[in-house]
Design an enzyme around this catalytic site. Structure first.
Site, mmCIF file in Angstrom:
data_model
loop_
_atom_site.group_PDB
_atom_site.id
_atom_site.type_symbol
_atom_site.label_atom_id
_atom_site.label_comp_id
_atom_site.label_asym_id
_atom_site.label_seq_id
_atom_site.Cartn_x
_atom_site.Cartn_y
_atom_site.Cartn_z
ATOM 1 N N ASN A 21 -31.566 58.369 17.583
ATOM 2 C CA ASN A 21 -31.358 58.577 16.365
ATOM 3 C C ASN A 21 -31.823 57.377 15.582
ATOM 4 O O ASN A 21 -31.052 56.372 15.615
ATOM 5 C CB ASN A 21 -30.020 58.932 16.175
ATOM 6 N N TRP A 22 -32.928 57.356 14.929
ATOM 7 C CA TRP A 22 -33.459 56.100 14.249
ATOM 8 C C TRP A 22 -32.973 56.028 12.916
ATOM 9 O O TRP A 22 -32.987 54.909 12.258
ATOM 10 C CB TRP A 22 -34.995 56.395 14.199
ATOM 11 N N LYS A 23 -32.082 56.831 12.447
ATOM 12 C CA LYS A 23 -31.486 56.837 11.041
ATOM 13 C C LYS A 23 -32.669 56.264 10.178
ATOM 14 O O LYS A 23 -33.636 57.048 10.089
ATOM 15 C CB LYS A 23 -30.405 55.772 11.191
ATOM 16 N N HIS A 76 -23.712 64.640 11.838
ATOM 17 C CA HIS A 76 -23.366 62.937 12.208
ATOM 18 C C HIS A 76 -22.401 62.440 11.368
ATOM 19 O O HIS A 76 -22.126 62.843 10.115
ATOM 20 C CB HIS A 76 -24.814 62.224 12.116
ATOM 21 N N GLU A 100 -22.205 59.874 9.664
ATOM 22 C CA GLU A 100 -22.657 59.294 8.501
ATOM 23 C C GLU A 100 -22.935 60.514 7.266
ATOM 24 O O GLU A 100 -22.943 60.092 6.281
ATOM 25 C CB GLU A 100 -23.937 58.557 8.814
ATOM 26 N N GLU A 152 -18.984 61.442 19.238
ATOM 27 C CA GLU A 152 -19.195 59.956 18.744
ATOM 28 C C GLU A 152 -17.946 59.443 18.008
ATOM 29 O O GLU A 152 -17.797 60.053 17.005
ATOM 30 C CB GLU A 152 -20.477 59.908 17.777
ATOM 31 N N GLY A 203 -22.169 51.936 15.953
ATOM 32 C CA GLY A 203 -22.995 50.536 15.171
ATOM 33 C C GLY A 203 -21.996 49.463 15.224
ATOM 34 O O GLY A 203 -22.281 48.273 14.608
ATOM 35 N N SER A 240 -22.487 52.805 20.189
ATOM 36 C CA SER A 240 -22.820 51.685 20.881
ATOM 37 C C SER A 240 -23.264 51.802 22.177
ATOM 38 O O SER A 240 -22.893 50.482 23.049
ATOM 39 C CB SER A 240 -21.666 50.744 20.655
ATOM 40 N N GLY A 285 -28.012 55.025 18.717
ATOM 41 C CA GLY A 285 -28.782 54.717 17.622
ATOM 42 C C GLY A 285 -29.466 53.340 17.697
ATOM 43 O O GLY A 285 -30.675 53.368 18.228
ATOM 44 N N GLY A 286 -29.014 52.337 17.313
ATOM 45 C CA GLY A 286 -29.492 50.878 17.295
ATOM 46 C C GLY A 286 -30.526 50.644 18.377
ATOM 47 O O GLY A 286 -31.571 50.109 18.416
HETATM 48 C C1 PEP Z 1 -25.167 57.013 16.114
HETATM 49 O O1 PEP Z 1 -25.593 56.709 15.012
HETATM 50 O O2 PEP Z 1 -25.469 58.231 16.503
HETATM 51 C C2 PEP Z 1 -25.071 55.971 17.087
HETATM 52 C C3 PEP Z 1 -24.639 56.397 18.224
HETATM 53 O O3 PEP Z 1 -25.309 54.610 16.766
HETATM 54 P P1 PEP Z 1 -25.182 53.390 17.794
HETATM 55 O O4 PEP Z 1 -25.700 53.525 19.083
HETATM 56 O O5 PEP Z 1 -26.047 52.131 16.867
HETATM 57 O O6 PEP Z 1 -23.804 53.043 17.676
#
Ligand code: PEP
Length: 248
Positions: free
Chosen positions: A9-11, A93, A95, A163, A169, A208, A229-230
């Site tokens: 997920n590049w957000k 999600h 967010e 999640e 994050g 994470s 994500g990241g």
């Molecule tokens: C996400 O936003 O779905 C996520 C898991 O982010 P991260 O891996 O950066 O915690």
């Protein structure tokens, strides 16, 4: 047989030059033992789909509207995602739930819109830190599953991502036992509702996930992949996670 899924997920990250990451990933994994998905921002969706055409990399979106068309400034529909070459869409999600106040009912409607357009929906659930500290994790996740997941769910049209909001994050990750407890409960909830075919619904862990912890997380029962994500933004990092999933 179920293929595991590594989903990125590049957000709100990525411009045209980021397509090089997809090229690099595609050349590292010409025929991977698991499914690989990148969900870029909507601005990159069709260009990424063109870049990934003919490779093992699937492309998806990060959200969709509940309607196929209409007067909804700034939104995109599931049909538009499919038209742009997407095969998946993330819905619910945390967010989106927090920044845009999305309810379980709205997320369910989005998942139904995805199904109508032929997309697979990645439906996200997870508790806040306060909810975990209050001992309400299972209750919260069950409530989100019951409210967000539509009837007619199968392993083909739906992926569930657990999640924990506090792990996204932050670099914080639940213990393996905590992940196992929630994934076991999600699997049981899905089987209770959809029958034994729900064994085929992929359950992703997200929050994470990094190259350094992917191996142990993928060893947890009922973890069928990750939503990342990241660490999905760079082909090197995401590739290490994909490689761990291939070995799991
Ligand atoms: C996400 O936003 O779905 C996520 C898991 O982010 P991260 O891996 O950066 O915690």
């Amino acid at each position: 047989m179920m293929r595991r899924l590594a989903a990125g997920n590049w957000k709100m990250h990525g411009t045209a030059e980021s397509l090089d990451e997809v090229r690099a990933l595609a050349s590292t994994f010409p025929s991977p033992k698991c499914d690989i998905l990148i969900c870029p921002p909507a601005t990159l969706l069709s260009r990424m789909a063109e870049t990934a055409a003919g490779t093992a990399i699937a492309v998806g979106a990060q959200d969709c509207h509940t309607s196929p068309t209409g007067a909804h400034t700034g939104d995109i529909s599931a049909e538009m995602i499919a038209d742009a070459g997407g095969a998946y869409v993330i819905v619910g999600h945390s967010e989106r739930r927090s920044d845009h106040g999305e309810s379980n009912a709205e997320i369910r409607a989005k998942a139904m819109a995805a199904k109508s357009a032929g997309l697979a929906a990645i439906i996200c659930v997870g508790e806040t830190l306060q909810e975990r500290e209050d001992g309400r994790t299972i209750e919260i996740v069950r409530g989100q599953l019951g409210g967000s997941i539509p009837d007619g769910t199968t392993g083909q049209n739906t992926v569930v991502a657990y999640e924990p909001v506090w792990a996204i994050g932050t670099g914080k990750v639940p213990t393996l036992a905590e992940i196992a407890e929630v994934h076991d409960d999600i699997r049981k909830e899905m089987i209770a509702r959809f029958g034994t075919a729900a064994q085929e619904i992929r359950l992703l862990y997200g929050g994470s996930v990094k190259p350094s912890n992917a191996h142990e997380i993928f060893g947890v029962p009922n973890v069928d992949g990750a939503l990342v994500g990241g660490a999905s933004l760079k082909a090197d990092d995401f590739g290490m996670i994909v490689a761990e999933l291939e070995r799991a």
